[in-house]
Design an enzyme around this catalytic site. Structure first.
Site, mmCIF file in Angstrom:
data_model
loop_
_atom_site.group_PDB
_atom_site.id
_atom_site.type_symbol
_atom_site.label_atom_id
_atom_site.label_comp_id
_atom_site.label_asym_id
_atom_site.label_seq_id
_atom_site.Cartn_x
_atom_site.Cartn_y
_atom_site.Cartn_z
ATOM 1 N N LYS A 111 -6.631 -94.905 33.428
ATOM 2 C CA LYS A 111 -7.597 -95.951 33.776
ATOM 3 C C LYS A 111 -6.923 -97.270 34.144
ATOM 4 O O LYS A 111 -7.517 -98.088 34.842
ATOM 5 C CB LYS A 111 -8.590 -96.118 32.636
HETATM 6 C C1 LIG Z 1 -11.442 -91.329 30.885
HETATM 7 C C2 LIG Z 1 -10.542 -90.202 30.604
HETATM 8 C C3 LIG Z 1 -10.797 -88.927 31.119
HETATM 9 C C4 LIG Z 1 -12.045 -88.612 31.905
HETATM 10 O O1 LIG Z 1 -12.024 -89.211 33.174
HETATM 11 P P1 LIG Z 1 -13.399 -89.357 34.017
HETATM 12 O O2 LIG Z 1 -13.025 -90.195 35.187
HETATM 13 O O3 LIG Z 1 -14.360 -90.049 33.104
HETATM 14 O O4 LIG Z 1 -13.827 -87.991 34.376
HETATM 15 C C5 LIG Z 1 -9.860 -87.932 30.883
HETATM 16 N N1 LIG Z 1 -8.758 -88.165 30.158
HETATM 17 C C6 LIG Z 1 -8.482 -89.375 29.639
HETATM 18 C C7 LIG Z 1 -7.245 -89.551 28.835
HETATM 19 C C8 LIG Z 1 -9.356 -90.434 29.855
HETATM 20 O O5 LIG Z 1 -9.077 -91.631 29.343
#
Ligand SMILES: *Cc1c(COP(=O)(O)O)cnc(C)c1O
Length: 475
Positions: A111
């Site tokens: 993210k």
């Molecule tokens: C947010 C997250 C996901 C899921 O991603 P999305 O974009 O919500 O599908 C998977 N793995 C980790 C470590 C995350 O932080």
């Protein structure tokens, strides 16, 4: 580029990029999608040797017409300057698959790639348009930390992050609650992540409140998140398919919760990146895995798993996919969503295209997650985090000659309790996490009710026309 709402409400002129980042959800409650998806097949040759920053600037400029190329480049260069790997998003081999490491940003999860950019884009937009922005976010763990890292101490911005109390790992919590900048507010909600997300949506749907308190969103409903994530699909492709192999197809396996990350891959495919298959990996919360296997979209109850950032049963970005799936027919999309809202189930019958051939999907049990982590550790001395393990497990369940790139969405050190007994826990450490444990924390606990959250916002934000940002005290 103009942006349309998936629900095509009043806003028929479309929004600009800066509009989409400041408003998050479109005024009619839909999500912003670009009016067109550029075809970049003729650019691939030219793009393959670019650095991450240069490639990001090329791709994002196609979608941003209200900033100059120099401004875009500058924002991107600053966004990724602090990442701890020279390639920013390196691909490494792991037996029969490739791992795209997306944990080289400040909070060690993918993210950061979007939120370091979005934080700076907010600052840029406020400098241009004036005013303040109050970010309201719901997190299943990693978004909150990355969003806080992206906006802490930025002038004109406050951030309020709701997380499910007890529903995130202790390190994830520390990454948020130890940030004591005046503009950072952590709300521990007595409920699930879906409750947090529902509260967020419902507050945003109160348009008068949203305007009065200048609310903005950093969840993956914010278009800039998706846009920034498109970049690493291309960048990973170029690392795996060198010059002479350009045009060769690859598969991507994507650990999925809210459908934001894999939706960026879907757009990359629509832009012309040779993607044979997007493998959608879930944990036991398999609402999307079931949809992509059967066409049935049936809400389940949220189950806590070893991969908590994917404990989602109401994935907010799925609406963007439905928009393309219904070829922009917003009326059909709204009918689908209404059925889902009222009865918890909806389906795309085989007659309407049935199962999308671009996708494969599979859900990993807790045992499979642990076995995958232990296997990678024993055979390759490589530590997978539990989210990444769902993707590797899903890729292995659908073997193929096509090169497969598994997205590593977090660093294993974020989830030391979930790595299984076969793994030496000393190997699962990271210097940026070790230092958090003794720091003071700050958070406010509240029930999962929107009135409580709104009251908190009223208390900590001066409504439009009131005292300027910076004059409020700690919570
Ligand atoms: C947010 C997250 C996901 C899921 O991603 P999305 O974009 O919500 O599908 C998977 N793995 C980790 C470590 C995350 O932080």
């Amino acid at each position: 580029m103009r942006y349309l709402s998936t629900r095509q409400g009043a806003d028929t002129n479309g929004a600009s990029f800066v509009d989409t980042i400041l408003t998050g959800l479109a005024p009619d409650g839909g999500l912003y999608v670009p009016a067109t998806v550029p075809d970049v097949r003729t650019c691939l040759g030219r793009w393959q040797h670019l650095s991450y920053t240069e490639l990001a600037a090329e791709i994002m400029a196609l979608y941003i017409s209200d900033m100059t190329p120099e401004e875009i480049h500058d924002l991107i260069a600053r966004s990724y300057a602090g990442f701890d790997h020279p390639l920013t998003a390196p691909v490494v081999p792991l037996g029969d698959v490739h791992i795209l490491e997306l944990f080289h940003g400040p909070t060690l999860a993918f993210k950061d790639y979007a939120l370091q950019f979005l934080g700076r884009a907010f600052e840029y937009a406020l400098a241009r348009r004036g005013g303040q922005l109050n970010v309201l976010a719901a997190t299943s763990g990693d978004t909150g930390a990355a969003a806080i890292a992206g906006v802490r101490a930025r002038p004109g911005i406050r951030i309020f992050v709701m997380h499910p109390k007890g529903g995130i790992s202790s390190l994830q919590q520390l990454q948020m609650t130890t940030i004591l900048d005046d503009n950072v507010h952590n709300l521990a909600i007595k409920g699930t992540f879906d409750d947090c997300q529902e509260i967020m949506k419902s507050v945003f749907n109160d348009l008068e409140f949203k305007r009065q308190y200048s609310l903005g969103a950093v969840n993956s409903v914010n278009w800039a998140r998706v846009l920034a994530q498109i970049v690493y699909y291309f960048y990973a492709y170029f690392q795996v398919c060198r010059v002479e192999k350009l045009g060769r197809q690859v598969r991507f396996s994507v650990p999925t919760g809210n459908f934001g990350n894999i939706f960026a891959g879907y757009l990359a495919a629509r832009m012309g990146l040779p993607i044979a298959c997007l493998i959608l990996a879930t944990n036991a919360n398999d609402v999307l895995a079931r949809f992509f296997c059967s066409g049935d979209y049936v809400r389940g109850r949220v189950q806590p798993t070893l991969a908590p950032a994917m404990d989602v049963q109401a994935p907010s970005n799925f609406e963007r996919y439905l928009y393309y799936r219904y070829a922009g027919d917003s009326a059909a999309l709204k009918r689908f969503l209404e059925r889902w809202q009222t009865s918890g189930r909806a389906r795309i019958p085989p007659g309407e295209g049935g199962v999308d051939p671009l996708f494969a999907a599979s859900a990993a049990t807790e045992t499979e997650i642990l076995e995958t982590i232990e296997g990678a550790w024993k055979e390759h001395q490589y530590l997978l985090d539990p989210h990444t393990a769902t993707g590797v497990a899903a890729a292995r369940k659908t073997p193929s000659q096509t090169p497969t790139i598994c997205l590593a969405t977090a660093h294993p050190a974020k989830f030391p309790g979930a790595l299984g007994s076969a793994v030496d826990s000393a190997s699962a450490s990271h210097k940026s996490l070790a230092s958090l444990v003794d720091l003071p924390q700050r958070q406010t606990i509240m029930p999962a009710e929107r009135e409580h959250v709104m009251a908190y916002l009223r208390l900590h934000i001066s409504a439009r026309g009131g005292t300027p940002v910076g004059k409020f005290g700690p919570s």
